[in-house]
Design an enzyme around this catalytic site. Sequence first.
Site, PDB file in Angstrom:
ATOM      1  N   GLY A  74      -9.717  -0.766  12.396  1.00 56.77           N
ATOM      2  CA  GLY A  74      -8.877  -1.491  13.215  1.00 56.77           C
ATOM      3  C   GLY A  74      -7.450  -1.285  12.760  1.00 56.77           C
ATOM      4  N   THR A  76      -4.806   0.651  14.004  1.00 53.20           N
ATOM      5  CA  THR A  76      -3.826   1.205  14.769  1.00 53.20           C
ATOM      6  C   THR A  76      -2.924   0.091  15.156  1.00 53.20           C
ATOM      7  OG1 THR A  76      -5.331   1.234  16.757  1.00 53.20           O
ATOM      8  CG2 THR A  76      -5.090   3.325  15.765  1.00 53.20           C
ATOM      9  N   ILE A  79      -2.613  -6.525  11.932  1.00 56.57           N
ATOM     10  CA  ILE A  79      -2.556  -6.604  10.826  1.00 56.57           C
ATOM     11  C   ILE A  79      -3.084  -5.205   9.962  1.00 56.57           C
ATOM     12  CG2 ILE A  79      -3.851  -7.803   8.824  1.00 56.57           C
ATOM     13  CD1 ILE A  79      -3.887 -10.353  10.640  1.00 56.57           C
ATOM     14  N   GLY A  80      -4.243  -4.523  10.563  1.00 59.56           N
ATOM     15  CA  GLY A  80      -4.718  -3.383  10.215  1.00 59.56           C
ATOM     16  C   GLY A  80      -3.743  -2.383   9.961  1.00 59.56           C
ATOM     17  N   ASP A 125     -15.975   3.288  17.895  1.00 58.47           N
ATOM     18  CA  ASP A 125     -15.733   1.975  18.709  1.00 58.47           C
ATOM     19  C   ASP A 125     -16.915   0.926  18.079  1.00 58.47           C
ATOM     20  OD1 ASP A 125     -16.043  -0.239  20.212  1.00 58.47           O
ATOM     21  OD2 ASP A 125     -15.896   0.846  22.119  1.00 58.47           O
ATOM     22  N   TYR A 218     -16.341 -17.167  17.434  1.00 61.72           N
ATOM     23  CA  TYR A 218     -15.378 -16.575  16.702  1.00 61.72           C
ATOM     24  C   TYR A 218     -15.483 -16.868  15.252  1.00 61.72           C
ATOM     25  CZ  TYR A 218     -10.847 -14.663  15.066  1.00 61.72           C
ATOM     26  OH  TYR A 218     -10.011 -14.388  14.266  1.00 61.72           O
ATOM     27  N   LYS A 222     -16.424 -15.590  11.581  1.00 60.52           N
ATOM     28  CA  LYS A 222     -15.468 -15.603  10.326  1.00 60.52           C
ATOM     29  C   LYS A 222     -15.851 -16.210   9.133  1.00 60.52           C
ATOM     30  CE  LYS A 222     -12.402 -13.084  12.436  1.00 60.52           C
ATOM     31  NZ  LYS A 222     -12.156 -11.411  11.546  1.00 60.52           N
TER      32      LYS A 222
END
Length: 330
Positions: A74, A76, A79-80, A125, A218, A222
């Site tokens: 991730g 692009t 945070i990545g 993906d 979610y 996490k």
Amino acid sequence: MAAVDSFYLLYREIARSCNCYMEALALVGAWYTARKSITVICDFYSLIRLHFIPRLVSRADLIKQYGRWAVVSGATDGIGRAYAEELASRGLSIILISRNQDKLQMVAKDIADTYKVETEVIVADFSNGREIYDPIREALKDKDIGILVNNVGVFYPYPQYFTQVSEDKLWDIINVNIAAASLMVHIVLPGMVERKKGAVVTISSGSCCKPTPQLAAYSASKAYLDHFSRALQYEYASKGIFVQSLIPFYVATNMTSAGSFLHKCPWLVPSPKVYAHHAVSTLGISKRTTGYWSHSIQFLFAQYMPEWLWVWGANVLNRSLRKEALSCKA
Ligand SMILES: NC(=O)c1ccc[n+]([C@@H]2O[C@H](COP(=O)([O-])OP(=O)(O)OC[C@H]3O[C@@H](n4cnc5c(N)ncnc54)[C@H](OP(=O)(O)O)[C@@H]3O)[C@@H](O)[C@H]2O)c1
């Protein structure tokens, strides 16, 4: 008068016979208060040790410590991307993974030109599940992967009650938030163990601190990542691998654009660049951190507050985030 006298006598008798219990209770109280005070002082000390002292001393040589290549999932956006740039600024070569080939090429070129490091891209993906991992394994074969950053993650379009979340979104959360980190570690870790060095950073979220209503799937995904990282650290620290669970609170990225009011408070909701700069400086120092000083203060409050207060706050915040998102859509 006789009644008052007898009450006073009774009170004196009871007080005398309870004296030793009172003293014992006072001792327990003093011990509890001292323990809590020491914990709070230690927490503040580690906040300073982690977020301020590393910035005063010279930066660690991450290539020597872990290896030449970093893989960021991730990579692009948000945070990545910022994390990839921060690692590149420290001389590491970067392998970026995301879905969009053009965006990947553009970001990879940008990083290579700015920081004079090698970059490679892998188009994948993660929501497609199992089929994507053989090509990733093949692409990473024979590479000295020093750092793996499990950053990729998906969020709800806006906070929602569980039955309102689409089935597709639930599968995305399972495949992207849970499976991707697990499988990426499975691919990369054996090489690190062989070389006896490496770091695995997995990005969890502040919502894993306690059950978070309106973000049930979610926040649970996490919490999985947080537990996964901590368990891995216990398994692999002795083999020279540093495993970090990174637990950011709000960062100003596309993911949080539904809450534009949050972006107005940069010291509470930093930009991805500021966040990544701080977070990378905690690498090798803390196994479990928010990565940013004001998030660590939020984490401290979250740890000490009762669950009912957390749930109340989450409900208020998530309701207003949903309201804002829906009014922008209308
Ligand atoms: N932002 C916050 O406040 C916050 C707080 C706590 C935790 N986090 C966590 O931090 C991580 C990064 O969040 P962010 O806010 O930086 O997200 P973001 O700005 O939305 O960026 C997501 C990145 O992941 C890539 N991506 C999304 N879906 C993908 C998929 N199915 N397969 C491959 N790549 C995919 C996107 O690139 P393409 O679209 O080009 O594929 C993009 O590069 C997530 O794990 C998130 O849960 C964020």
